[in-house]
Design an enzyme around this catalytic site. Structure first.
Site, PDB file in Angstrom:
ATOM      1  N   ASP A  13       0.793  -1.275  -0.032  1.00  0.00           N
ATOM      2  CA  ASP A  13       0.044  -0.038   0.056  1.00  0.00           C
ATOM      3  C   ASP A  13       0.738   1.308   0.014  1.00  0.00           C
ATOM      4  OD1 ASP A  13      -2.085  -1.636   0.322  1.00  0.00           O
ATOM      5  OD2 ASP A  13      -1.772  -1.708   2.483  1.00  0.00           O
ATOM      6  N   LYS A  16       2.280   2.371  -5.085  1.00  0.00           N
ATOM      7  CA  LYS A  16       2.837   1.991  -6.256  1.00  0.00           C
ATOM      8  C   LYS A  16       2.225   2.147  -7.382  1.00  0.00           C
ATOM      9  CE  LYS A  16       3.209  -2.346  -4.406  1.00  0.00           C
ATOM     10  NZ  LYS A  16       2.649  -2.033  -3.172  1.00  0.00           N
ATOM     11  N   GLY A  40      -4.408  -4.308  -4.250  1.00  0.00           N
ATOM     12  CA  GLY A  40      -5.251  -3.540  -4.732  1.00  0.00           C
ATOM     13  C   GLY A  40      -4.591  -2.170  -4.894  1.00  0.00           C
ATOM     14  N   HIS A  41      -4.659  -1.809  -6.395  1.00  0.00           N
ATOM     15  CA  HIS A  41      -4.140  -0.475  -6.735  1.00  0.00           C
ATOM     16  C   HIS A  41      -5.505   0.382  -6.994  1.00  0.00           C
ATOM     17  CE1 HIS A  41      -0.396  -1.961  -7.022  1.00  0.00           C
ATOM     18  NE2 HIS A  41      -0.468  -2.636  -8.285  1.00  0.00           N
ATOM     19  N   GLN A 219       2.210  -5.868  -3.273  1.00  0.00           N
ATOM     20  CA  GLN A 219       2.465  -5.880  -1.702  1.00  0.00           C
ATOM     21  C   GLN A 219       3.796  -5.077  -1.578  1.00  0.00           C
ATOM     22  OE1 GLN A 219       1.499  -9.309  -3.205  1.00  0.00           O
ATOM     23  NE2 GLN A 219      -0.295  -8.665  -2.880  1.00  0.00           N
TER      24      GLN A 219
HETATM   25  P1  IMP Z   1      -2.485 -12.977   1.974  1.00  0.00           P
HETATM   26  O1  IMP Z   1      -1.309 -12.070   0.723  1.00  0.00           O
HETATM   27  O2  IMP Z   1      -3.960 -12.706   1.594  1.00  0.00           O
HETATM   28  O3  IMP Z   1      -2.026 -14.401   2.321  1.00  0.00           O
HETATM   29  O4  IMP Z   1      -2.075 -12.114   3.356  1.00  0.00           O
HETATM   30  C1  IMP Z   1      -0.951 -12.287   3.808  1.00  0.00           C
HETATM   31  C2  IMP Z   1      -0.704 -10.812   4.600  1.00  0.00           C
HETATM   32  O5  IMP Z   1      -0.326  -9.960   3.639  1.00  0.00           O
HETATM   33  C3  IMP Z   1      -1.988 -10.238   5.410  1.00  0.00           C
HETATM   34  O6  IMP Z   1      -1.348  -9.329   6.614  1.00  0.00           O
HETATM   35  C4  IMP Z   1      -2.358  -9.267   4.414  1.00  0.00           C
HETATM   36  O7  IMP Z   1      -2.976  -8.325   5.122  1.00  0.00           O
HETATM   37  C5  IMP Z   1      -1.093  -8.628   3.521  1.00  0.00           C
HETATM   38  N1  IMP Z   1      -1.469  -8.318   2.421  1.00  0.00           N
HETATM   39  C6  IMP Z   1      -1.761  -9.031   1.410  1.00  0.00           C
HETATM   40  N2  IMP Z   1      -1.809  -8.017   0.148  1.00  0.00           N
HETATM   41  C7  IMP Z   1      -1.555  -6.872   0.505  1.00  0.00           C
HETATM   42  C8  IMP Z   1      -1.473  -5.686  -0.124  1.00  0.00           C
HETATM   43  O8  IMP Z   1      -1.678  -5.609  -1.342  1.00  0.00           O
HETATM   44  N3  IMP Z   1      -1.297  -4.596   0.542  1.00  0.00           N
HETATM   45  C9  IMP Z   1      -1.172  -4.828   2.097  1.00  0.00           C
HETATM   46  N4  IMP Z   1      -0.965  -6.002   2.722  1.00  0.00           N
HETATM   47  C10 IMP Z   1      -1.250  -7.114   1.971  1.00  0.00           C
END
Ligand code: IMP
Length: 419
Positions: A13, A16, A40-41, A219
């Site tokens: 977040d 990017k 999510g962008h 991420q």
């Molecule tokens: P997962 O990717 O759904 O398995 O989640 C694992 C961890 O990564 C969790 O803490 C999510 O909140 C975090 N996470 C996954 N994708 C994002 C993102 O795009 N932005 C911020 N945190 C993320």
């Protein structure tokens, strides 16, 4: 010409999307190499907001967009995003790797079931099935995009893995997945996506010497499965090195790596975050920065900039420059702080620890600086308030990395480019 990368240096977040969008204008092709629709962008163009989870944001510039082999694809989400774009009058020029693993319904179910079992020790995942899908890939039980466009292959693979899945579902006390239904549903997705599924590795290698290829990280570095705050991480490699394995590109082809960091820190989900601020400053950041997730709508945890973590991120990613986003969110604070080291059991740590138990006990050691009134919308470095300039210069000197971009608002125009 060659490969250019935009990677997140914090817990995701970082903004990017906006930076990628900026570089995408000059690129011929924009590529995603890891993650899935957990990302999510949000991009604001001409006053219109676009939210993407899977399709590289370069699509708004009508560039070729590629979903690489390292990405996990939920085909229904991909189809929805394509429709959203078509509704906005954009026909995506998309190529999806035949090798990209596919998120299946049982991955989403298991993501939820595993999290519930972990109780208050859960990761706080997005529940999109990301972890279970990558786990299957590594265990060699994965279904790939090439399978859903090939009926025989999908049926064979599903039959092969179903006994394992059924056993796991029984152990969890869940109803067995309906294999017939799943196969029909995914063949339907396969028919809708067939013309986009191809060998992206040969394609990318055929253009990378002649064209500008932009690799877009999802991420952030501190969520990386190897380098992040394990086990409170995602299941892929957002690190710049992940480009090579997630897109089939040699490290020699990467010309420039730009790291993106917010002017402060946020995190969603569980896990340690040494500079988290539950007080006035954290609330200021959450409110002014609209810190609610694009994917899950969760409020992000907020806190001051952590230079220990950022230095570690710059080192492993080998960034050539950084983009600092959301500087304007700090407008109006009397003072701003930056964490320059951690205090741990009477010692000072300058390195980001690998142990979560150590990190949980780290207390930030802050450098406090004077705040500024308004940087919002400023387009040149010279016009920034002097304390904001001092803040930026301090970050750059401490990291030993050039600041290339400063973002002072959500739209494309609210950007400072430095020489
Ligand atoms: P997962 O990717 O759904 O398995 O989640 C694992 C961890 O990564 C969790 O803490 C999510 O909140 C975090 N996470 C996954 N994708 C994002 C993102 O795009 N932005 C911020 N945190 C993320």
């Amino acid at each position: 010409m060659g490969g250019f990368a935009v990677v997140g240096l914090q817990w995701g977040d970082e903004g990017k999307g906006k930076i990628t969008d900026y570089f995408a204008e000059k690129a011929d092709c924009v590529v995603r190499y890891q993650g899935g629709n957990n990302a999510g962008h949000t991009i604001v163009v001409g006053g219109r907001k676009y939210k993407f989870h899977l399709i590289p944001s370069g699509v708004l510039h009508r560039k070729k967009v590629v979903i690489g082999n390292g990405v996990v694809v939920d085909p229904s989400v991909l189809i929805d995003e394509m429709e959203m774009l078509r509704d906005a009058g954009i026909e995506p020029d998309l190529m999806v790797s035949e090798r990209a693993n596919v998120i299946m319904p049982y991955h989403r179910i298991l993501d939820g079931a595993e999290e519930s079992l972990l109780g208050n020790k859960k990761v706080g995942t997005t529940k999109r099935g990301i972890g279970p899908c990558y786990a299957d890939k590594i265990a060699r039980y994965g279904i790939r995009m090439g399978d859903i466009v090939d009926e025989k292959s999908l049926r064979e693979k599903m039959e092969r893995i179903m006994p394992i899945k059924e056993k796991i579902f029984q152990m969890y006390g869940l109803e067995n997945p309906d294999i017939k239904k799943i196969v029909e549903e995914y063949l339907e997705y396969g028919r809708a996506l067939k013309k986009y599924v191809d060998d992206t590795i040969y394609y990318l290698n055929s253009i990378i010497d002649e064209k500008t290829v932009l690799f877009e990280g999802a991420q952030g570095f501190l969520l990386d499965i190897d380098y992040g705050t394990y086990p409170y991480v995602t299941s892929s490699n957002p690190v710049a090195g992940g480009i090579c394995t997630g897109a089939g590109i040699s490290p020699k082809k990467l010309e420039k790596i730009t790291g993106v960091a917010k002017a402060y820190t946020t995190r969603v989900g569980m896990g340690p975050m040494p500079t988290e601020d539950d007080g006035k400053a954290g609330n200021h950041m959450a409110e002014r920065g609209h810190e609610f997730g694009t994917t899950t709508g969760r409020r992000r945890r907020c806190g001051w900039l952590d230079l220990v973590a950022l230095k570690y991120a710059c080192m492993v990613n080998g960034v050539d420059s950084i983009a600092i986003t959301k500087l304007d969110v700090l407008d109006g604070l009397e003072e701003v702080k930056v964490c320059v080291a951690y205090g741990y059991e009477g010692r000072t740590l300058n390195k980001f620890p690998s142990s979560i138990r150590v990190l949980e006990k780290c207390k930030p050691i802050y450098e406090t600086m004077d705040g500024w009134d308004s940087s919002a919308g400023i387009k040149s470095y010279e016009h920034l308030p002097s304390n904001a300039k001092k803040y930026i210069d301090y970050i750059s000197e401490n990291l030993g990395v050039r600041v290339e971009i400063i973002s002072t608002g959500p739209s494309r125009e609210q950007t400072i480019m430095l020489d």
